[in-house]
Write a protein that holds these residues in place. Sequence first.
Motif, PDB file in Angstrom:
ATOM      1  N   HIS A  49     -56.007  -5.209  30.323  1.00 52.51           N
ATOM      2  CA  HIS A  49     -56.976  -4.177  30.640  1.00 52.51           C
ATOM      3  C   HIS A  49     -58.391  -4.521  30.212  1.00 52.51           C
ATOM      4  CE1 HIS A  49     -55.279  -0.978  32.726  1.00 52.51           C
ATOM      5  NE2 HIS A  49     -55.906  -0.005  32.109  1.00 52.51           N
TER       6      HIS A  49
ATOM      7  N   ASP B 123     -45.922  -5.844  28.329  1.00 56.63           N
ATOM      8  CA  ASP B 123     -47.011  -5.093  28.947  1.00 56.63           C
ATOM      9  C   ASP B 123     -47.315  -5.684  30.333  1.00 56.63           C
ATOM     10  OD1 ASP B 123     -49.396  -3.827  29.525  1.00 56.63           O
ATOM     11  OD2 ASP B 123     -50.181  -3.998  27.486  1.00 56.63           O
TER      12      ASP B 123
ATOM     13  N   ARG C  51     -49.565  -4.358  32.504  1.00 58.32           N
ATOM     14  CA  ARG C  51     -50.829  -3.850  33.056  1.00 58.32           C
ATOM     15  C   ARG C  51     -51.696  -4.974  33.618  1.00 58.32           C
ATOM     16  NH1 ARG C  51     -53.637  -0.733  28.474  1.00 58.32           N
ATOM     17  NH2 ARG C  51     -52.903  -2.534  27.318  1.00 58.32           N
ATOM     18  N   GLU C  52     -52.158  -4.762  34.838  1.00 56.69           N
ATOM     19  CA  GLU C  52     -53.059  -5.720  35.514  1.00 56.69           C
ATOM     20  C   GLU C  52     -52.515  -7.139  35.451  1.00 56.69           C
ATOM     21  OE1 GLU C  52     -55.855  -4.320  36.830  1.00 56.69           O
ATOM     22  OE2 GLU C  52     -55.396  -2.412  35.890  1.00 56.69           O
TER      23      GLU C  52
END
Length: 396
Positions: A249, A317, A319-320
């Motif tokens: 992020h 994780d 994310r992105e």
Amino acid sequence: MGLGYIGLPTAIIAAKHGVEIVGVDINPKVVEMTNSGHLHIIEPGMEEMLKEVIGKGKFKAYTSPQMSDAYFIVVPTPFKNGHKPDISYVESATRMVLPLLKEGDLYVIESTSPVGTTEQMAELIYSSRPELKGKMYIAYCPERVLPGNVIYELVHNDRVIGGIDEASTQKAKEFYAQFVQGTLHSTNSKTAEMCKLTENSCRDSQIAFANELSIICDKAGINVWELIELANKHPRVNILQPGCGVGGHCIAVDPYFISAEFPDEARMIAMAREVNNGKAEWCATKVENAILRFGKEKGRKPVVALMGLAFKPNIDDLRESPSMQIARTIIKQCADTEILVVEPNIKEHQEFTLTEYREAYNCADIAVFLTAHSPFRELEWSDEKVILDFCGIFKR
Ligand code: SAJ
């Protein structure tokens, strides 16, 4: 204000060091989970600490701010169309605390923010509460913690603290000194804002350099891993590792905060973003071509294993994550091919059926290494397979 990936750990660590903390999040589910001692984010060791501070009555979460002496804005700053930073969450969190502010209070922004945001928020505060002008302390203090290592880094990292005046810097330093053991460096708010953006843009540019090298080496028939290791023997050269793109992020987002505001000047910073985004597309194309070539040569469709979905090694994780982006592209473009998706750090996923990593690797005709999780390094190279190693598992 904001109990996310940074706000919540900061609240917990500060509470553990004896600060009485009111945690505020507009999401009632986050507040409910937090108060029941359950962590809604992924961070090793943090849940035990949350339970402890709640048990001791040092930390409680609410959906609206309560009267306090210091307010910390730790909300997301995403970007809108055209990669322009969106500070509306910072502004709305500030508006929420406005009626509670009193003389002598400290107000700090931690959210990654475009240069000038802290001064802008100071103006907002003083325009609706003019009687507080010069009687409050206002500062910017970015976080620098690495996801996965937050408990250690929140306490031990140095921090940069920039007030709108010297008294504000000093007041903010006194607060952070309660739980930060790293050095607290003083500056002004604009330099502190730019410092955060600079750190992540610097890393993005360095990774872009490694990614660009990997594409050049692929064309030139040179082992990029060996090349980087050798170049790094030079006392003043330190090249990072190529991968299948840049995720998370922060590093994939923050450089846009500079390039959106300084489009004519930030040429290299913008180019690094392009190179790193382009690397994920390049990897996807490589996989598609390998699938086509296998079909032509063997007269049948290959079994493909996509190894790793997380945005970096040894975390869960997503994310992105460029690995996710590549997996989605391959599954869409090669719908008639059997694709096994692997992510050893998560049990199940809404979108993908996950396969155990050894099983997937053993079954695969084409093994694609997207994220360099440690267990993958135990697998043995096989000349029987097509191996696309984008993250240096085998370094071959
Ligand atoms: N990556 C590479 N090659 C490398 C290193 C990283 O391709 O040699 C990739 C990773 O796979 C990942 C991405 O870069 O996709 C980012 O990973 P990271 O470990 O570099 O950084 P983050 O996003 O986990 O955390 C960064 C950190 N910033 C810096 O190192 C300058 C952290 O200290 C910040 O607090 C965090 O961003 C943030 O919140 O801003």
